[in-house]
Write an enzyme that holds these catalytic residues in place. Structure first.
Site, mmCIF file in Angstrom:
data_model
loop_
_atom_site.group_PDB
_atom_site.id
_atom_site.type_symbol
_atom_site.label_atom_id
_atom_site.label_comp_id
_atom_site.label_asym_id
_atom_site.label_seq_id
_atom_site.Cartn_x
_atom_site.Cartn_y
_atom_site.Cartn_z
ATOM 1 N N HIS A 1 64.599 -116.246 5.655
ATOM 2 C CA HIS A 1 64.068 -117.254 4.737
ATOM 3 C C HIS A 1 63.130 -116.601 3.725
ATOM 4 C CE1 HIS A 1 62.408 -121.293 3.659
ATOM 5 N NE2 HIS A 1 61.329 -120.559 3.380
ATOM 6 N N GLU A 2 62.233 -115.760 4.217
ATOM 7 C CA GLU A 2 61.282 -115.098 3.321
ATOM 8 C C GLU A 2 61.974 -114.064 2.424
ATOM 9 O OE1 GLU A 2 58.431 -116.339 2.909
ATOM 10 O OE2 GLU A 2 58.675 -117.694 4.607
ATOM 11 N N HIS B 1 63.069 -115.664 -0.640
ATOM 12 C CA HIS B 1 62.033 -115.744 -1.670
ATOM 13 C C HIS B 1 61.755 -114.369 -2.281
ATOM 14 C CE1 HIS B 1 61.187 -119.854 -0.699
ATOM 15 N NE2 HIS B 1 60.636 -119.609 0.480
#
Length: 437
Positions: free
Chosen positions: A24-25, A28
């Site tokens: 998920h990170e 980003h």
């Protein structure tokens, strides 16, 4: 062995959660770096740092509590000077709690703009790039969920009653009977009378080719008291047998996935159950269908958490489709791993659980409230709308949106999430969801 399997299941869930958060990170991090934003930290977890290493300008590491993650980008908000008018700092004001929170957020944000962060700030990007960065994390979870469901549906397969006969009843027993063996005067089952044997593969029933046992059963159920030809493959050769289904009261599946009792044709044979790989698009379709269900749960999350608290206090059973904490998910993972089923069943169950977890992360992070990703998307879109309106009306370009003013609401949201999370954790300990009986 069961305890060890339970522990392994919990460990797999924790590792899977950590990987999901890490990806998920990355969702980003990758676009942020591609767009030139200075990223100071990439961290998995919260609390004290357990391990970290700096690579270039970014510190990568793990923190003590693996319940989330974050990346620290320069200038998530505009600097104070860009959002306040001249003389604001000199104007006397009461230092209320919310004002203090806002000022602390501005101070922390301004620190990220020192050095080369001043020219590589998140807030300076075009709106569409900010949206891409913030949606990158949830999108990564959705992609991971689709991959996991694709593996489960197409790599392992779905347990399906195949056309291979597993067993043949010797006689016809009444529905609901507690009798476990055939008496001398019990009529032979139509399958036994026709000569069908375990291991036979059904090729066609009443002239219709069949690919699943369900297709064969549907034809048989519609043909009571009528002789029908059944072609079976036995030992590499095909044979045609004649079967006359009897009219019997049996449970049949309904369109909504339940069962009902009806009088249908019955021959007295069962199918071999095996994992049958499904078309490659079935996994993604299942993931998207579950996404819609999770949206309904998240939309009603406060009400569902309240109901969970009521069920826990009153001792009522939990809704199996209701929300879970990480404790509840870990418990289910342990139960799946400890079940006395073939390893493929357990692997498939773990894939389903991890896929569902990633769908939950995808939907939850899109909630349009700060500090969630959806909240940052809303802020960026609002600023974009203001700029478009200014151009359309011939006005001066507006100042960047000062999202630090929403910090008090952010704290309220965080407190609400902590309360709901604590309620679910307590419920998962005292009144856990019973999925496996």
């Amino acid at each position: 062995m069961t305890v060890l399997a339970f522990i392994i299941g919990v460990v797999v869930l924790v590792v899977g959660l950590a990987v999901s958060i890490a990806l998920h990170e990355v969702g980003h991090l990758a676009p942020a770096k591609a767009f030139g934003v200075r990223v100071g930290q990439y961290m998995i977890g919260f609390g004290p740092t357990v391990f970290s290493r700096r690579v270039g300008e970014t510190e990568y590491g793990f923190k003590l509590l693996p319940l989330g993650g974050y990346i620290s980008m320069a200038g998530m908000y505009p600097p104070s000077a860009a959002t306040t008018g001249e003389g604001d700092d000199a104007r006397p004001r009461r230092r209320r709690l919310f004002e203090t929170l806002i000022q602390d957020a501005r101070t922390a944000n301004d620190e990220t703009l020192q050095g080369d962060g001043a020219g590589r700030a998140f807030y300076q990007l075009p709106v569409y790039k900010r949206v891409i960065i913030m949606l990158g994390g949830p999108a990564m979870n959705l992609v991971l969920a689709i991959i996991l469901f694709a593996i489960m549906f197409s790599g392992i397969g779905v347990q399906t009653a195949t056309t291979t006969v597993a067993s043949v009843n010797e006689c016809v027993l009444p529905a609901g009977s507690t009798q476990t063996s055939c008496a001398a005067d019990d009529p032979a089952s139509p399958a036994a009378a026709a000569g069908i044997r375990p291991g036979d593969v059904l090729v066609s029933v009443d002239g219709t080719p069949v690919d699943t046992f369900a297709e064969a059963s549907a034809i048989i159920q519609k043909s009571p008291d009528r002789p029908i030809p059944v072609v079976v493959e036995r030992g590499g050769t095909r044979q045609t047998l004649e079967v006359t289904p009897v009219l019997a009261t049996r449970e049949i599946a309904t369109a909504d996935g339940g069962t009902t009792t009806a009088e249908v044709g019955f021959v007295g044979m069962s199918a071999t159950v095996a994992f049958v790989p499904q078309p490659i698009w079935d996994g993604p379709q299942a993931a998207l269908a579950q996404t819609g269900q999770v949206v309904g749960i998240i939309w009603q999350l406060p009400a569902r958490v309240y109901q969970t608290a009521v069920d826990t206090i009153t001792g009522a059973g939990r809704d199996p489709n209701g929300p879970l904490s990480v404790v509840g998910a870990g418990r289910l993972a342990g139960e799946v791993a400890a079940t006395e089923t073939p390893i493929l069943n357990r692997v498939s169950g773990m894939l389903a659980l991890l896929g569902s977890l990633n769908i939950a992360l995808f939907v939850f992070n899109l909630v349009p409230l700060l500090p969630l990703d959806g909240g940052h998307v809303v802020v960026a879109l609002w600023e974009g709308l203001k700029r478009v309106w200014a151009r359309m009306t011939g006005r001066r370009a507006p100042r960047p949106v000062d999202a630090t003013k929403l910090v008090p609401i952010t704290y309220i949201v965080v407190i609400g999430l902590i309360i709901m999370g604590g309620t679910l954790i307590l419920a998962d300990i005292v009144n856990p969801v019973q999925l496996l009986g």
